[in-house]
Design a protein around this motif. Structure first.
Motif, short mmCIF file in Angstrom:
data_model
loop_
_atom_site.label_atom_id
_atom_site.label_comp_id
_atom_site.label_asym_id
_atom_site.label_seq_id
_atom_site.Cartn_x
_atom_site.Cartn_y
_atom_site.Cartn_z
N PHE A 61 2.73 14.91 -10.38
CA PHE A 61 3.48 13.66 -10.22
C PHE A 61 4.28 13.65 -8.93
O PHE A 61 4.45 12.59 -8.30
CB PHE A 61 4.38 13.43 -11.43
CG PHE A 61 3.64 13.16 -12.71
CD1 PHE A 61 2.31 12.74 -12.68
CD2 PHE A 61 4.25 13.32 -13.94
CE1 PHE A 61 1.62 12.48 -13.86
CE2 PHE A 61 3.56 13.06 -15.12
CZ PHE A 61 2.24 12.64 -15.08
N ALA A 62 4.80 14.80 -8.51
CA ALA A 62 5.47 14.87 -7.21
C ALA A 62 4.48 14.54 -6.10
O ALA A 62 4.81 13.80 -5.16
CB ALA A 62 6.07 16.25 -7.01
N ASP A 63 3.28 15.04 -6.22
CA ASP A 63 2.23 14.80 -5.22
C ASP A 63 1.91 13.31 -5.11
O ASP A 63 1.91 12.74 -4.02
CB ASP A 63 0.98 15.60 -5.61
CG ASP A 63 -0.08 15.63 -4.50
OD1 ASP A 63 0.13 15.01 -3.44
OD2 ASP A 63 -1.11 16.30 -4.71
N VAL A 64 1.64 12.66 -6.23
CA VAL A 64 1.25 11.25 -6.17
C VAL A 64 2.42 10.36 -5.74
O VAL A 64 2.21 9.26 -5.19
CB VAL A 64 0.67 10.76 -7.51
CG1 VAL A 64 -0.52 11.59 -7.93
CG2 VAL A 64 1.72 10.74 -8.60
N ALA A 65 3.66 10.81 -5.97
CA ALA A 65 4.83 10.02 -5.60
C ALA A 65 5.31 10.30 -4.18
O ALA A 65 6.23 9.64 -3.70
CB ALA A 65 5.97 10.30 -6.58
N ARG A 118 12.73 9.57 -5.68
CA ARG A 118 11.80 8.77 -4.88
C ARG A 118 11.95 7.28 -5.19
O ARG A 118 11.12 6.47 -4.80
CB ARG A 118 10.36 9.21 -5.15
CG ARG A 118 9.97 10.48 -4.44
CD ARG A 118 9.77 10.23 -2.94
NE ARG A 118 8.59 9.39 -2.71
CZ ARG A 118 8.44 8.58 -1.67
NH1 ARG A 118 9.41 8.46 -0.78
NH2 ARG A 118 7.34 7.86 -1.52
N GLY A 119 13.00 6.92 -5.92
CA GLY A 119 13.26 5.52 -6.18
C GLY A 119 12.62 4.97 -7.43
O GLY A 119 12.59 3.74 -7.64
N TYR A 120 12.11 5.83 -8.30
CA TYR A 120 11.47 5.39 -9.54
C TYR A 120 12.50 4.99 -10.58
O TYR A 120 13.55 5.65 -10.73
CB TYR A 120 10.61 6.50 -10.14
CG TYR A 120 9.23 6.64 -9.56
CD1 TYR A 120 8.09 6.34 -10.31
CD2 TYR A 120 9.03 7.08 -8.25
CE1 TYR A 120 6.81 6.49 -9.79
CE2 TYR A 120 7.76 7.23 -7.71
CZ TYR A 120 6.66 6.92 -8.49
OH TYR A 120 5.39 7.07 -7.96
N ALA A 177 0.82 -1.21 0.00
CA ALA A 177 0.00 0.00 0.00
C ALA A 177 0.86 1.26 0.00
O ALA A 177 0.46 2.29 -0.52
CB ALA A 177 -0.93 0.00 1.21
N GLU A 178 2.06 1.17 0.60
CA GLU A 178 2.93 2.34 0.68
C GLU A 178 3.70 2.57 -0.61
O GLU A 178 4.30 3.62 -0.79
CB GLU A 178 3.91 2.16 1.83
CG GLU A 178 3.23 2.19 3.21
CD GLU A 178 4.18 1.79 4.32
OE1 GLU A 178 5.36 1.50 4.00
OE2 GLU A 178 3.75 1.76 5.48
N GLN A 179 3.74 1.61 -1.51
CA GLN A 179 4.49 1.78 -2.75
C GLN A 179 3.83 2.85 -3.59
O GLN A 179 2.64 2.77 -3.90
CB GLN A 179 4.56 0.48 -3.54
CG GLN A 179 5.32 0.62 -4.85
CD GLN A 179 5.62 -0.72 -5.49
OE1 GLN A 179 6.16 -1.60 -4.84
NE2 GLN A 179 5.28 -0.86 -6.76
#
Length: 478
Positions: free
Chosen positions: A354-358, A120-122, A22-24
Motif C-alpha cells: 500500500f505504501a508503494d501504490v500510494a 499521503r493525504g488519505y 492521473a497523479e492522484q
C-alpha cells in the motif's frame, strides 16, 4: 469582467486537469472476513456455498493461491497486517486480554498502514472488528491513524452478530438488540434481535465511501463473519435468514454459516457496484481475504463444506489450513482480468504494497515486500527468504516455509519439544507425508531459520509457563 478562454488556454486547462487526476494515488479498500477458510469460496473450489460476487471479483482481477494470514488466530493476524511485521517481530503475537474490554493494544510508537497512508493525504477508516485496543488504550484505532472507526473494538464483543451496541469513534451506539445473559444496558426497549451487525457494517462502509470518495481514501472493512456467534452456543452463526439454504437438510450451524457467507458476498457485490456508480472503481485497489483458517466452534463442522479445501488443518493450526487464506484483488486500471499468482506472500506484505501504490515510503523495519509486481504482472517480484509463524496455545507451535519446504514443530511449551516435521508442499499440499527422516539437512536448515526468525518478547515466550498463562487467557472463540 468575465474571463474569456482561448482554445489554447482551454486545451492547457484540460491537460492540467487530466494530469492532476492521473497523479492522484489510488483508493484502497481492504476487506477481510473472519475465519473464512481457503476452500469456502467458489473460486477456490467450494461447491455448496454460493459466492458469485467474490467469484466475479476473482475473475475480474487476480487470484492468489499462496497467500498467508498473519497468524492462525485473530489479534496477531491483525497486528501483522497493520504493522508489516511477521510473528517473530510483531508486538501482538497471541490473543491476550489486558482488561474486560480490551485485548493487548498496539503501543503509541507503533506505525500502522493507516498512519502511512494518512501521511499521503488519505482519508482513513476502519469499519468492523478491530481487536488491537479499545478507546481507553494506546491501541484505539483513532489513535493509530484512522480518522473514523465503527464497529467492535474487542474480540469478545464481536462474538455476537446481534450486540446491544457498537462503537462509533469510541462512543457507544445502542442497537435494537438484547443479548441473552448479558446485563441490560438500560438503553432502548429491545427484547429481540433486530439489528444485524453484518448489515450495519456494510451500510456504514458505503456511507463513509459516499462522503469521502472525492479524495484518496483507505477503507479497512474488517467483517466478523463467518466467525461463530459464540453467544448463541451450538446454534452457530445467527443471521437474519437462511436465504437459499432455508430448506436444505443441513444442521443449523451449517445453514447459518453458509447464509452468512452468501449474505457477505452479496453485500460486497453491492459495494463494488457502488464504486462503479461513483466513478472511482478504475482507480481503486480492492483486496479481499480472511484473517485465518476456518473454525470448529458453535456447532460448526469445517469438514461439512470442506472449508480448508485441499489443505490440512483449521484455525489454531500451523498446518496450511490454519494460515493459508483466499486472497483476490481488483484494480481495473492496473490488474489484468483473469490473472493468477502463485507468489508466496503474507499479511506483512500489505504495508509495503500500500505504501508503494500510494507513493509513500514504507517503514524500514518491516518484514514485507511490495506485491505490486504480482498484482499488476509488471516488474520483478521480490521473494521472501521465508515465512514464519508461531502460536502459544495448545502446547506451543512454530513453523516456517522456505520455497516448497514447510517445517512444523509442536510441543514448544514442553521441556522437550516434538521433532520437527517436514513437508514438500509442491508434492504434498495436504501435508500428509512427513519426510523429515529423508532430509535431515533440510530439517537442520529450516530449524535454524525458525531459531533466527524471532526477536525476544517479554510477553510471548515458549515454555511450560507460557502454556499455563495462555490457558488463563481464554482463547476459545477468538
Amino acid at each position: 469582467m468575465p474571463r474569456i478562454y482561448t482554445p489554447l488556454v482551454c486545451c492547457c486547462l484540460l491537460l492540467m486537469a487530466a494530469a492532476s487526476s492521473a497523479e492522484q494515488p489510488p483508493n484502497i479498500v481492504f476487506i477481510m472476513a473472519d475465519d473464512l477458510g481457503y476452500g469456502d469460496l467458489g473460486c477456490y473450489g467450494q461447491q455448496r456455498i454460493a459466492t458469485p460476487h467474490l467469484d466475479r471479483m476473482a475473475a475480474d482481477g487476480v487470484r492468489f493461491s499462496q497467500h498467508y494470514a498473519g497468524s492462525t488466530v485473530c489479534a496477531p493476524s491483525r497486528c501483522v497486517l497493520m504493522t508489516g511485521k511477521h510473528l517473530g517481530h510483531a508486538e501482538v503475537r497471541g490473543n491476550r486480554s489486558v482488561s474486560d474490554t480490551s485485548e493487548q493494544p498496539l503501543e503509541d510508537a507503533t506505525l500502522t498502514i493507516a498512519e502511512v497512508l494518512k501521511g499521503r493525504g488519505y482519508a482513513t477508516a476502519i469499519v468492523g472488528k478491530w481487536g488491537l485496543g479499545d478507546q481507553h488504550t494506546s491501541g484505539f484505532p483513532n489513535k493509530q491513524g484512522f480518522d473514523y472507526s465503527f464497529g467492535y473494538l474487542g474480540h469478545w464483543h464481536a462474538h455476537n452478530q446481534y450486540p446491544e451496541f457498537l462503537f462509533r469513534n469510541g462512543e457507544k451506539v445502542y442497537l435494537n438488540n438484547f443479548v441473552p445473559g448479558a446485563r441490560p444496558s438500560g438503553a432502548g426497549n429491545a427484547t429481540k434481535r433486530e439489528d444485524y451487525a453484518g448489515d450495519l457494517m456494510i451500510e456504514e462502509a458505503r456511507e463513509w465511501i459516499n462522503q469521502n470518495h472525492s479524495k484518496p481514501f483507505f477503507l479497512y472493512l474488517s467483517l466478523a463473519v463467518p466467525h461463530a456467534n459464540n453467544e448463541a452456543g451450538d446454534e452457530g452463526m445467527q443471521v437474519p435468514d437462511y436465504g437459499p439454504y432455508k430448506n436444505r437438510d443441513w444442521p443449523q450451524p451449517q445453514k447459518g454459516a453458509a447464509a452468512a457467507i452468501t449474505r457477505m458476498d452479496s453485500a460486497i457485490g453491492g459495494l463494488l457496484e457502488q464504486l462503479e456508480t461513483l466513478g472511482v472503481a478504475d482507480n481503486t485497489l480492492v483486496v479481499f481475504t480472511s484473517d485465518n483458517g476456518p473454525h470448529a466452534e458453535g456447532g460448526f463442522d469445517p469438514e461439512f463444506f470442506h472449508s480448508s479445501g485441499p489443505l490440512r488443518g483449521i484455525k489454531r493450526d500451523l498446518y496450511e489450513g490454519g494460515v493459508r487464506v483466499p486472497m483476490m484483488a481488483v484494480w481495473p486500471a492496473k490488474i489484468e482480468p483473469g490473472s493468477e499468482s502463485d507468489t508466496i506472500s503474507g499479511f506483512q506484505d500489505w504495508m509495503a504494497t500500500f505504501a508503494d501504490v500510494a507513493g509513500a515510503d514504507a517503514p524500514k523495519e518491516t518484514d514485507g515486500v511490495s506485491l505490486v509486481p504480482s498484482l499488476t504482472g509488471k516488474g520483478q517480484q521480490q521473494q521472501h527468504p521465508y515465512l514464519y509463524f508461531e502460536f502459544y496455545e495448545q502446547g506451543g507451535k512454530r513453523s516456517v516455509r522456505v520455497g516448497p519446504w514447510k517445517a512444523v514443530q509442536l510441543g514448544m511449551n514442553s521441556k522437550k519439544p516434538r521433532p520437527v516435521e517436514l513437508y514438500n508442499l509442491d508434492d504434498d499440499l495436504g501435508e500428509r507425508n512427513n519426510v523429515a527422516a529423508d532430509h535431515p539437512e533440510i530439517v537442520a536448515r529450516l530449524t535454524r531459520e525458525m531459531d533466527g526468525a524471532r526477536s525476544d518478547s517479554p510477553a510471548y515466550t515458549f515454555g511450560a509457563a507460557a502454556d499455563a498463562e495462555a490457558a488463563t487467557v481464554g482463547p476459545e472463540g477468538r
